[in-house]
Every structure is written in C-alpha cells, then in structure tokens.
Design an enzyme around this catalytic site. Structure first.
Site, PDB file in Angstrom:
ATOM      1  CB  ALA A 125      -0.965   0.006   1.195  1.00  0.00           C
ATOM      2  CB  ALA A 126       4.044   2.365   1.438  1.00  0.00           C
ATOM      3  N   GLY A 128       0.515   5.310  -0.194  1.00  0.00           N
ATOM      4  CA  GLY A 128      -0.864   5.521   0.206  1.00  0.00           C
ATOM      5  C   GLY A 128      -1.770   6.138  -0.844  1.00  0.00           C
ATOM      6  CE  LYS A 130      -1.790   2.159  -8.051  1.00  0.00           C
ATOM      7  NZ  LYS A 130      -0.594   3.024  -7.927  1.00  0.00           N
ATOM      8  CG  ASP A 193       0.554  -0.339  -7.107  1.00  0.00           C
ATOM      9  OD1 ASP A 193       0.650  -0.515  -8.333  1.00  0.00           O
ATOM     10  OD2 ASP A 193       1.062   0.641  -6.527  1.00  0.00           O
ATOM     11  CB  CYS A 246       4.681   1.871 -12.309  1.00  0.00           C
ATOM     12  SG  CYS A 246       5.927   1.578 -11.034  1.00  0.00           S
TER      13      CYS A 246
END
Length: 489
Positions: A125-126, A128, A130, A193, A246
């Site tokens: 998550a970091a 933050g 998303k 992600d 990405c």
C-alpha cells in the site's frame, strides 16, 4: 551496462523497440523528451470534485493554479495541473483536500470496482495513493486493510491516511504470506500494486534507472508470483483482485498474469476498466520474456490493459482484473463483529474523554466517533471501525482514528482526530484565512480570540471550511499544537 545519451539502459530500449515496432519512435520521443504529467486526486471524504473545482480549481481564483485543471478521463476525482503549479505547498493539501498522484496511477483502483460496505485489502500500500483512493470510494463504510512490508514506508502510509481523514482503515506492517495464513477467503476486493522494476516511472525515479537489469526483472517477477499467490488465498469467492505495475516488462506484466492463471484455474480474467482509454495487453510481448517464457497465454489476455505514455497523459502502467469463481471453496472463519459501544473505557478515562467531547464536539461529531469501538493502547485512545478483524500478534501501525492521549488526569486530542472530522462536527473552533493558516502550519502562536480550551483551527477559504489541527486557547491567543514533525518551516 551501456546507457544511451538520455540515460536509459540500452538493453531496455532494445527490448522496447522489439515490443513496439513502428510505434517505438513515438514512444521514445515522448518517454525520453516529453514533460511529465502532474496530477492530483480530490478527497471525496472532504468535498466533491465539483466543489473543489468551483472553489479552488479554476484559474480565475489565481492563488493556486495558473491554468484551469484538466480532468483525468479515467478517474472521476482526478485532475491534471500545470508543471509550474505547486498545490503540495498549499494549506489545502495539509487539510487533506487532495492527494498528489500521477494520473496513470489512478487507473488501478478504478478497475477494482470498490463499493461502500466491502472488505478491501491493499496489499502493497505505501505510500498511500491508491489506499486513499479506495477509501474515498468506500465513504467510511466497510473495512479497509492497508499493508506495507517495509516499516519506514508503513509509517509514511499511516501519515497519509491520517492527513486524508480516513477512519475505517487499519494499517499493518506484515508479509503477504503471514496475512494469508491469518485471513483466508476474507476480502471482497484486493489490490496488488506490486513492487516492480519501475520502468514506466524512469522519468520520475532516477534510482530505478541505475538498478535495471534482466536479473532484477527476474527477481521482481518471482516476488510478484509470491504476492499474487498470497492474495489468491485471501480473496472471498466471487471477489476481485486487481494486479498493477508501473513497468513495461512483459515478465512482470502479461507474464505474471499468465503464470498466475496457469497455477490458479479457479480464477479468470475480467475486463480491467477503464478499458476505453488504454491499450489491450498483448501475449506476443512475451516473446521478449526472460522469466518462464514458456508459460501458456490465455486467449483473453487482451482484457488486461497497458498504459503507454505516448498515447495518454500519464506514465507507463499495466493493470489486470482477476475474479474468483463464486463456487470456489470458502475457508473464512466466522469473524466476530463488535457491537457499537462494546469498547467501553475505564471510568476515569471515560469521564475525561466525555468532558472533552461535550466541550469541543457537536452532537454529529460525538455520534460519528461513538459509531466506532473505543480502544486503549496504553494511554492512547483509538476508535476502531465497527467491523474489525482479529489483529493479535500482527504488527499494527494504525487502527482506525487516533483520538488522543490520557496524560496526568487530562485528555489531549490527537492531530488525526481534527482531520477525521468536519467543521460541523465541532461545537466551536478558531476560523482562519490562508495567511493565518500558513502561519499555523509553521507552528506560530496566533493572536485570535476564541473560547478557552481545546479548539480546532479551521481554514475558511472560498465557501469551504476545513479543519487543520488543534490549538489551545486562553481566550486571547491560540497556542499552537500542530505536530512539530509536520510543520512547514
């Protein structure tokens, strides 16, 4: 390793030329020489995108944006701003009205199909971006778990959740494998992600350029397989995983999805909206793979999407939506749901909190907090979401709203509490303009009369009222309690 005049690894560019063929010159011109696109995403927990545009987002207001904002077509709360603008320097940013986020990065959460009331996990998550986008779609209903394996990054994640005023989120610092052991078949939506080689963000991150190699690509692909396997174990039947990177690397994009589907036949690819704006993934790219290139490619791999920087106003990304059959086995335990009011405080602490709440909060503010579960961690008071999973023996960084501290027979409110509430949730408050807000964010004492005691400092700007933090009034001036680590010196 050999680099081209623009600083890109030559083997990387050679692979991109083989992948893109006739499109390669347009890609290279945009990727190497084009300017970056700068984006922000409005926080719907604070105000709507329409309210933000009307009050703050038009050039005629003059104090933030040189040109009118351009909507991000695949994200209803996203906007592109001019490179010369600096919205991150504004007090509105510190009030949590928006999150600075690259436009393409907003696509993955749109594909996740989040609704209020669901259980959602953001597994990597970091920092933050998303997570806060997911929280905006949940509108305070349901449970959001945000996990980050690196402790320092988990702290940054927690700070961003605090700034955006999010209350129904728990921040963990765990490995995906450990979470999979604890929470089988638990979540309706999971965002992966994934940590990747970062090829799509080379213009933003010079460090990723220097670290590129085929061995690093292989390492990232192997790690992504492990993370996706853990996510699969935690998804409830009928649920949805969105996998995003990405990077342009086919090993980490189409390859990761192909390897996952080969190992998990109970899953299938779904259309990764917003498909109208991006290009279908292509199994032929796997001809350039260096990690398990023999993996079979499903006929519908084109349901996954690639974001090419020479075709949209954004950097390079990849996203794929994976759904679990509703008939898949359900291994979830019966998690208890804590009833409202079950987190009762000891008598002394309850009296101190009640005294503060009756003096400082309105009826709506008190009702909002009492809908959660009061929990003491030593002297620190948190209000957990009404639905919370068992967290014993897990590394918990934040659990709901940090409400305050009990110190020597007094209650001192936490900065997070001010940002989690709206101006109407307070019975009073010290109203300030932009100039005074800037001074407050620097830690200065303000010569403003207000009722004695704890008061929220509320920024009043163009019809909006946005809490910034706490002060303590002696009736004539405001003693600043903005956290020292956040002050804009």
């Amino acid at each position: 390793m050999e680099f081209d005049p623009n600083g890109f690894p030559v083997p990387f560019l050679q692979r991109m030329e083989r992948m893109l063929g006739s499109e390669y010159p347009a890609f290279l011109e945009r990727f190497a020489l084009g300017s970056r696109h700068h984006g922000l995403r409005v926080n719907p927990l604070k105000l709507s995108p329409q309210e933000f545009l009307s009050r703050h987002g038009e050039a005629r207001h003059g104090n933030m944006f040189a040109e009118p904002l351009t909507p991000v077509p695949w994200a209803e709360t996203g906007f592109i701003y001019d490179e010369a603008d600096r919205p991150g320097k504004s007090p509105l940013h510190e009030a949590g009205l928006y999150y600075i986020q690259e436009p393409s990065a907003m696509s993955a959460v749109e594909a996740l199909d989040v609704k209020p009331g669901l259980r959602v996990l953001d597994l990597c998550a970091a920092p933050g971006g998303k997570t806060t986008q997911i929280a905006g779609k949940m509108m305070g209903e349901g449970l959001l778990i945000a996990n980050e394996i690196i402790p320092s990054r988990a702290k940054i994640l927690s700070q961003n959740i605090e700034r955006m005023g999010i209350g129904n989120t728990i921040v963990l610092n765990e490995t995906p494998a450990r979470l999979a052991e604890r929470f089988p078949s638990t979540f309706d939506r999971i965002l992966v992600d994934a940590p990747c080689s970062g090829e799509g963000m080379y213009r933003k991150n010079d460090i990723a350029l220097t670290e590129w190699s085929e061995d690093n690509v292989k390492m990232c692909a192997a790690r992504q397989d492990e993370i996706l396997d853990a996510a699969a174990r935690m998804l409830a039947p009928g649920g949805r995983i969105v996998y995003s990177t990405c990077t342009f690397s086919p090993d980490e994009d189409e390859g990761s999805i192909c390897r996952f589907l080969a190992a998990h036949p109970e899953f299938s690819l779904d259309h990764a909206k917003p498909e109208a704006f991006f290009e279908p993934a292509d199994g032929r790219f796997l001809e350039q793979a260096v990690y398990h290139p023999e993996t079979p490619v499903p006929d519908d791999i084109g349901k996954a999407l690639r974001v090419w920087p020479h075709k949209v106003d954004g950097e390079g990304h990849f996203l794929a939506a994976l759904t679990l059959s509703a008939d898949a086995p359900d291994y979830s335990p019966d998690y208890p749901v804590l009833p409202i009011g079950s987190g009762r405080l000891p008598k002394a602490e309850a009296m101190l909190y009640r005294e503060f709440a009756e003096h400082t909060l309105s009826e709506t503010g008190r009702d909002f907090l009492e809908a959660g579960v009061f929990t003491l961690f030593g002297s620190e008071l948190y209000i957990e979401p009404a639905e919370v999973l068992p967290l014993d023996r897990l590394k918990v960084v934040r659990c709901g709203i940090h409400t305050g501290s009990f110190l020597k027979n007094r209650f001192e409110p936490a900065h997070a509490l001010a940002l989690a509430l709206k101006s109407e949730d307070f019975s009073g408050g010290a109203r300030v303009g932009m100039e005074e807000a800037t001074r407050f964010l620097r830690g200065e004492t303000l010569d403003i009369a207000a009722e004695k005691g704890w008061q929220p400092v509320i920024l009043c700007e163009k019809g909006g009222e946005y809490p910034l933090g706490w002060c303590k009034s002696d009736g004539r001036r405001l003693k600043n309690h903005y956290p020292k680590g956040l002050r804009k010196l």
